[in-house]
Design a protein around this motif. Structure first.
Motif, PDB file in Angstrom:
ATOM      1  N   ALA A 129       0.483  -1.168   0.052  1.00 40.36           N
ATOM      2  CA  ALA A 129      -0.071   0.368  -0.001  1.00 40.36           C
ATOM      3  C   ALA A 129       0.718   1.330   0.358  1.00 40.36           C
ATOM      4  N   SER A 130       2.302   0.787   0.118  1.00 41.62           N
ATOM      5  CA  SER A 130       3.011   2.421   0.767  1.00 41.62           C
ATOM      6  C   SER A 130       4.214   1.993  -0.596  1.00 41.62           C
ATOM      7  N   HIS A 131       4.216   1.496  -1.240  1.00 45.16           N
ATOM      8  CA  HIS A 131       4.593   1.180  -2.344  1.00 45.16           C
ATOM      9  C   HIS A 131       6.643   0.987  -1.802  1.00 45.16           C
ATOM     10  N   THR A 132       6.719  -0.403  -1.370  1.00 45.43           N
ATOM     11  CA  THR A 132       8.089  -0.145  -0.711  1.00 45.43           C
ATOM     12  C   THR A 132       8.517  -1.842  -1.252  1.00 45.43           C
ATOM     13  N   ALA A 133       7.018  -2.075  -1.199  1.00 45.14           N
ATOM     14  CA  ALA A 133       7.851  -3.412  -1.445  1.00 45.14           C
ATOM     15  C   ALA A 133       8.091  -4.071  -1.700  1.00 45.14           C
ATOM     16  N   GLY A 134       9.194  -3.604  -3.582  1.00 48.87           N
ATOM     17  CA  GLY A 134       9.906  -3.448  -4.064  1.00 48.87           C
ATOM     18  C   GLY A 134       9.291  -4.830  -5.362  1.00 48.87           C
ATOM     19  N   ILE A 135       8.433  -4.040  -5.896  1.00 50.24           N
ATOM     20  CA  ILE A 135       7.556  -4.739  -6.713  1.00 50.24           C
ATOM     21  C   ILE A 135       7.569  -3.408  -8.427  1.00 50.24           C
ATOM     22  N   ARG A 136       8.010  -4.421  -9.635  1.00 51.38           N
ATOM     23  CA  ARG A 136       8.404  -3.902 -10.566  1.00 51.38           C
ATOM     24  C   ARG A 136       6.872  -2.677 -10.963  1.00 51.38           C
ATOM     25  N   VAL A 137       7.663  -1.611 -11.872  1.00 49.55           N
ATOM     26  CA  VAL A 137       6.975  -0.867 -12.638  1.00 49.55           C
ATOM     27  C   VAL A 137       6.361  -1.586 -13.874  1.00 49.55           C
ATOM     28  N   TYR A 138       5.832  -0.767 -14.733  1.00 51.94           N
ATOM     29  CA  TYR A 138       5.259  -1.364 -16.335  1.00 51.94           C
ATOM     30  C   TYR A 138       6.441  -1.508 -17.419  1.00 51.94           C
ATOM     31  N   LYS A 139       6.502  -2.627 -17.710  1.00 52.26           N
ATOM     32  CA  LYS A 139       7.281  -2.822 -18.759  1.00 52.26           C
ATOM     33  C   LYS A 139       5.860  -2.606 -20.219  1.00 52.26           C
ATOM     34  N   GLY A 140       7.522  -2.559 -21.219  1.00 50.25           N
ATOM     35  CA  GLY A 140       6.493  -2.477 -22.503  1.00 50.25           C
ATOM     36  C   GLY A 140       4.841  -1.764 -22.666  1.00 50.25           C
ATOM     37  N   LYS A 141       4.563  -2.701 -23.019  1.00 57.57           N
ATOM     38  CA  LYS A 141       3.103  -2.325 -23.587  1.00 57.57           C
ATOM     39  C   LYS A 141       2.234  -2.617 -22.232  1.00 57.57           C
ATOM     40  N   GLU A 142       2.560  -2.722 -20.915  1.00 53.77           N
ATOM     41  CA  GLU A 142       1.901  -3.328 -20.238  1.00 53.77           C
ATOM     42  C   GLU A 142       0.758  -1.634 -19.928  1.00 53.77           C
ATOM     43  N   TYR A 143       1.418  -0.470 -19.977  1.00 57.80           N
ATOM     44  CA  TYR A 143       0.511   0.356 -19.210  1.00 57.80           C
ATOM     45  C   TYR A 143      -0.410   0.542 -20.332  1.00 57.80           C
TER      46      TYR A 143
END
Length: 377
Positions: A129-143
């Motif tokens: 919920a705080s964006h500190t878990a280390g999950i990655r951001v969008y790649k390529g066309k995922e957005y």
């Protein structure tokens, strides 16, 4: 200690810069600035609602919901993609779930989804919920993904990737965090995420123009159309804007996307009035969540002693003049949103635009500043 520059570069976490215009003042200046944005093709359409002490002091539509049909924006009824302003809505539902004892935000995510692929480190709902878990951001066309995925199917996009860093050591804003949270919420409550949000947040606050994207086959099979606001199964479809992207030659139709799987992080649609109503509910204490729990959501998290300017699903910061606010900026395919609540001044701002990031945040901040000039004069 690591530098915090990476945090300040984040549009959702950085302090907003307000610009002054001394030639006009107050509401007249705000109206002028918004008209200029349309006049100079900076945005196809804009809806704005501003509340002061719970009363509407400025509500207006500018430009078009449909450029080809010359359909005007209606500030009360026109429905936009609100992108990441969906996160505070989802966070409010999560807070209710915490209050009801269905979820512990400091419990491991694996408590709720034990089959999720194991990573090098464990992480909690709070980390997500705080964006500190280390999950990655969008790649390529995922957005701009246009696949009819359920929330749980959406996990397949990124679930096999490693964490970017050890949870709690850095901040990285992304929407996948909230796909995971909404999946956990479904497991914890035993009912679909969108139904829980409808029951606990949207219905109680009278947010009748806040909708989810077109229904999918699995949703139809559940026969929830009468309980959840689907834009494709009601008259609301006629109120939804066309979605645009700004190019060198002007505005063009945005690419088609299906945002249902990331409903919690950026999939909801709503009206300017509904989002303002949502913000006002916190000032009026109509959100029936204990102060202790709300404070956890509306307090900026710390990473190695530095503020991330982000709580749990909420941007929590102050503007360049030191005025404290909570809310969120949203940017998605065909939609851009500003949602800010200033508790000390009892002001709520809701600005929605039917275009992918039109690069006018500085101008919108100047518009917002006009209302402080008005109340200070």
């Amino acid at each position: 200690m690591k530098p915090i520059l990476k945090y300040l570069k984040n549009i959702f976490a950085a302090k907003r810069v307000l610009v002054d215009d001394t030639q006009l003042s107050g509401l007249v200046n705000a109206d002028f600035l918004l008209q200029e944005l349309i006049k100079h093709n900076k945005a196809p359409g804009i809806a704005i609602t501003v509340l002061k002490d719970g009363k509407s002091i400025f509500q207006k539509g500018y430009g078009y919901a449909d450029l080809e049909q010359k359909q005007f924006i209606h500030p009360k009824k026109t429905i936009f993609r609100i992108a990441s302003v969906s996160k505070p809505v989802a966070a409010t539902a999560l807070a209710y779930m915490v209050q009801d004892g269905l979820i512990d935000i400091d419990e491991s995510f694996y408590t709720y989804l034990p089959d999720y692929p194991k990573k090098e480190w464990d992480f909690t709902i709070r980390h997500l919920a705080s964006h500190t878990a280390g999950i990655r951001v969008y790649k390529g066309k995922e957005y701009g993904l246009n696949e009819p995925l359920s929330i749980k199917e959406g996990l397949d996009i990124f679930k096999n990737d490693p964490l970017v860093y050890e949870p709690g050591t850095e901040y990285l804003y992304n929407s996948f965090d909230w796909v995971m949270i909404s999946a956990a919420m479904q497991e914890a409550s035993g009912i679909p995420f969108e139904e829980y949000v409808q029951e606990k947040v949207l219905n109680p606050l009278g947010m009748k123009n806040t909708c989810i994207p077109k229904s999918h086959s699995d949703l139809n099979q559940r026969q929830t159309g009468e309980d959840v606001n689907f834009i494709s199964t009601s008259e609301k479809q006629d109120l939804v804007t066309k979605f645009y992207t700004k190019g060198i030659t002007g505005f063009r139709k945005a690419i088609p996307v299906d945002n249902f799987y990331k409903l919690a992080g950026g999939g909801y649609l709503s009206s300017s009035e509904d989002i303002a109503k949502f913000g006002q509910a916190f000032l009026d204490k109509k959100v029936e969540i204990s102060e202790e729990i709300l404070n956890q959501f509306l307090t900026s998290q710390q990473v190695e002693g530095n503020s991330t300017y982000y709580g749990l699903g909420w941007q929590v910061s102050e503007d360049a003049k030191g005025r404290k606010f909570f809310g969120h900026v949203g940017n998605g395919v065909g939609g851009y949103a500003n949602f800010f609540v200033y508790p000390e001044e009892q002001l709520v701002f809701s600005i929605l635009i039917n275009c992918t990031d039109p690069k006018i945040q500085q101008e919108l901040d100047a518009v917002i500043n006009c209302f402080f000039d008005e109340i200070d004069s």
